[in-house]
Design a protein around this motif. Structure first.
Motif, PDB file in Angstrom:
ATOM      1  N   PRO A   1       0.824  -1.231   0.000  1.00  0.00           N
ATOM      2  CA  PRO A   1       0.000   0.000   0.000  1.00  0.00           C
ATOM      3  C   PRO A   1       0.853   1.274   0.000  1.00  0.00           C
ATOM      4  O   PRO A   1       0.527   2.239  -0.703  1.00  0.00           O
ATOM      5  N   HIS A   2       1.938   1.264   0.745  1.00  0.00           N
ATOM      6  CA  HIS A   2       2.835   2.418   0.776  1.00  0.00           C
ATOM      7  C   HIS A   2       3.497   2.604  -0.591  1.00  0.00           C
ATOM      8  O   HIS A   2       3.603   3.727  -1.090  1.00  0.00           O
ATOM      9  N   ARG A   3       3.897   1.521  -1.192  1.00  0.00           N
ATOM     10  CA  ARG A   3       4.552   1.567  -2.503  1.00  0.00           C
ATOM     11  C   ARG A   3       3.634   2.146  -3.567  1.00  0.00           C
ATOM     12  O   ARG A   3       4.057   2.931  -4.404  1.00  0.00           O
ATOM     13  N   MET A   4       2.350   1.756  -3.537  1.00  0.00           N
ATOM     14  CA  MET A   4       1.442   2.212  -4.585  1.00  0.00           C
ATOM     15  C   MET A   4       1.176   3.706  -4.496  1.00  0.00           C
ATOM     16  O   MET A   4       0.915   4.352  -5.511  1.00  0.00           O
ATOM     17  N   VAL A   5       1.278   4.277  -3.310  1.00  0.00           N
ATOM     18  CA  VAL A   5       1.093   5.724  -3.170  1.00  0.00           C
ATOM     19  C   VAL A   5       2.342   6.461  -3.652  1.00  0.00           C
ATOM     20  O   VAL A   5       2.254   7.426  -4.410  1.00  0.00           O
ATOM     21  N   LEU A   6       3.501   5.984  -3.233  1.00  0.00           N
ATOM     22  CA  LEU A   6       4.749   6.652  -3.609  1.00  0.00           C
ATOM     23  C   LEU A   6       5.020   6.611  -5.107  1.00  0.00           C
ATOM     24  O   LEU A   6       5.519   7.581  -5.680  1.00  0.00           O
ATOM     25  N   GLU A   7       4.704   5.502  -5.745  1.00  0.00           N
ATOM     26  CA  GLU A   7       5.023   5.388  -7.168  1.00  0.00           C
ATOM     27  C   GLU A   7       4.206   6.352  -8.024  1.00  0.00           C
ATOM     28  O   GLU A   7       4.638   6.744  -9.095  1.00  0.00           O
ATOM     29  N   LYS A   8       3.031   6.734  -7.555  1.00  0.00           N
ATOM     30  CA  LYS A   8       2.213   7.687  -8.310  1.00  0.00           C
ATOM     31  C   LYS A   8       2.914   9.046  -8.408  1.00  0.00           C
ATOM     32  O   LYS A   8       2.974   9.647  -9.472  1.00  0.00           O
ATOM     33  N   ALA A   9       3.445   9.506  -7.285  1.00  0.00           N
ATOM     34  CA  ALA A   9       4.145  10.793  -7.280  1.00  0.00           C
ATOM     35  C   ALA A   9       5.415  10.725  -8.134  1.00  0.00           C
ATOM     36  O   ALA A   9       5.715  11.661  -8.887  1.00  0.00           O
ATOM     37  N   ASP A  10       6.139   9.629  -8.021  1.00  0.00           N
ATOM     38  CA  ASP A  10       7.367   9.472  -8.813  1.00  0.00           C
ATOM     39  C   ASP A  10       7.061   9.444 -10.310  1.00  0.00           C
ATOM     40  O   ASP A  10       7.740  10.087 -11.112  1.00  0.00           O
ATOM     41  N   ALA A  11       6.022   8.702 -10.688  1.00  0.00           N
ATOM     42  CA  ALA A  11       5.649   8.612 -12.108  1.00  0.00           C
ATOM     43  C   ALA A  11       5.174   9.963 -12.634  1.00  0.00           C
ATOM     44  O   ALA A  11       5.508  10.348 -13.761  1.00  0.00           O
TER      45      ALA A  11
END
Length: 104
Positions: free
Chosen positions: A50-60
């Motif tokens: 769940p933490h990964r899916m939030v962070l990857e949105k900002a990075d992308a």
């Protein structure tokens, strides 16, 4: 282009862009389904997912904006700017489908 003749080569690039967007949309739905199943306990999933899916949105989003600005700064056509912006999202959705389906 002469009048009355359809130039099919002009349709190639927008069709390729549409195809890439459609593929990414399909993969995004697969990622959502796999992550939802993981959160429900149906599939095994890392506790950090769940933490990964939030962070990857900002990075992308950051990568996509930078890629689009670089392409626009080079004077690329609008479809190429869009393709450059799509590339970071497409790369992530493809990688997520591979990673999450491997665990399924």
């Amino acid at each position: 282009m002469s009048y009355g003749v359809l130039d099919f080569s002009a349709l190639r690039t927008p069709m390729l862009l549409w195809q890439q967007m459609a593929q990414m949309a399909w993969e995004a739905q697969m990622v959502i389904a796999l992550r939802t199943a993981g959160m429900m306990g149906v599939l095994r999933q890392d506790h950090s997912e769940p933490h990964r899916m939030v962070l990857e949105k900002a990075d992308a989003a950051t990568e996509a904006m930078q890629a689009a600005l670089r392409a626009a700064g080079r004077g690329e056509r609008a479809d190429r700017v869009m393709a450059a912006a799509l590339r970071p999202y497409r790369r992530r959705t493809r990688a997520n489908v591979r990673r999450l389906s491997r665990k399924a």
